[in-house]
Design a protein around this motif. Sequence first.
Motif, PDB file in Angstrom:
ATOM      1  N   LYS A  53       1.291   2.765   3.740  1.00  0.00           N
ATOM      2  CA  LYS A  53       0.905   1.341   4.253  1.00  0.00           C
ATOM      3  C   LYS A  53       2.182   0.343   4.264  1.00  0.00           C
ATOM      4  O   LYS A  53       2.076  -0.478   5.232  1.00  0.00           O
ATOM      5  CB  LYS A  53      -0.211   0.689   3.124  1.00  0.00           C
ATOM      6  CG  LYS A  53      -1.514   1.471   3.351  1.00  0.00           C
ATOM      7  CD  LYS A  53      -2.470   0.916   2.287  1.00  0.00           C
ATOM      8  CE  LYS A  53      -3.529   1.710   2.041  1.00  0.00           C
ATOM      9  NZ  LYS A  53      -4.510   1.329   0.961  1.00  0.00           N
ATOM     10  N   THR A 111      -6.696  -2.460   1.420  1.00  0.00           N
ATOM     11  CA  THR A 111      -6.788  -1.720   2.377  1.00  0.00           C
ATOM     12  C   THR A 111      -5.627  -1.393   3.548  1.00  0.00           C
ATOM     13  O   THR A 111      -5.368  -0.673   4.292  1.00  0.00           O
ATOM     14  CB  THR A 111      -8.009  -1.758   3.504  1.00  0.00           C
ATOM     15  OG1 THR A 111      -8.141  -2.851   3.923  1.00  0.00           O
ATOM     16  CG2 THR A 111      -9.237  -1.158   2.530  1.00  0.00           C
ATOM     17  N   GLU A 112      -4.799  -2.655   3.434  1.00  0.00           N
ATOM     18  CA  GLU A 112      -3.650  -2.871   4.237  1.00  0.00           C
ATOM     19  C   GLU A 112      -2.513  -3.774   3.358  1.00  0.00           C
ATOM     20  O   GLU A 112      -2.818  -4.580   2.716  1.00  0.00           O
ATOM     21  CB  GLU A 112      -4.097  -3.624   5.366  1.00  0.00           C
ATOM     22  CG  GLU A 112      -3.187  -4.201   6.403  1.00  0.00           C
ATOM     23  CD  GLU A 112      -3.649  -4.813   7.631  1.00  0.00           C
ATOM     24  OE1 GLU A 112      -3.259  -4.098   8.764  1.00  0.00           O
ATOM     25  OE2 GLU A 112      -4.543  -5.688   7.509  1.00  0.00           O
TER      26      GLU A 112
END
Length: 181
Positions: A53, A111-112
């Motif tokens: 990421k 998630t990011e």
Amino acid sequence: MKKEFLTSCFFTMLFFTVFSQNPLFVPVDFVVPDTLENEHLRIRMLTVNDVVKDYDAVMTSIDHLKEMYPTSSWPSKDLTFEQDLIDLGWHQKEFQMRSSFAYTVVSPDETEVIGCLYINPTTKGDYDASISMWIRTSMLDKGLDAILFNSVKDWIERDWPFKKVAYPGREISWEKWKSLK
């Protein structure tokens, strides 16, 4: 051969980190904060587990990062995944040694990766810490850069032991920062 070279580079950097940086950047009894969270973001220790990421955040934000850090060669457009992994390993080890602190900035659900925060020792001027941070390009129009900066400033003043903190590129120009002795 390439892996051996990169491994050698990593251990060389680790050696110089261990023996060249002030081990008392923060007092021995200071409990380094694990996280800072609000409804917009979570800040936590950057580790090698974040590489997928993190690499995406860096590579999709190169032009913005070059503007944020105009005197730095990082990141280069040819930064490899492996090089980013080495960078993250370096930051993780420095954090564990308490010689500097790199945090990943993630979305609340993780998630990011939406940016990074770097807390470094300095001897420039009468500052005892230099702090820089960035938000990935895709999050700039959501106002997260200002939210991150204000959140970090409050956190540093409230929970960290520094007497005077510099924010190069934000509260002091890079040119002035580079000229300080």
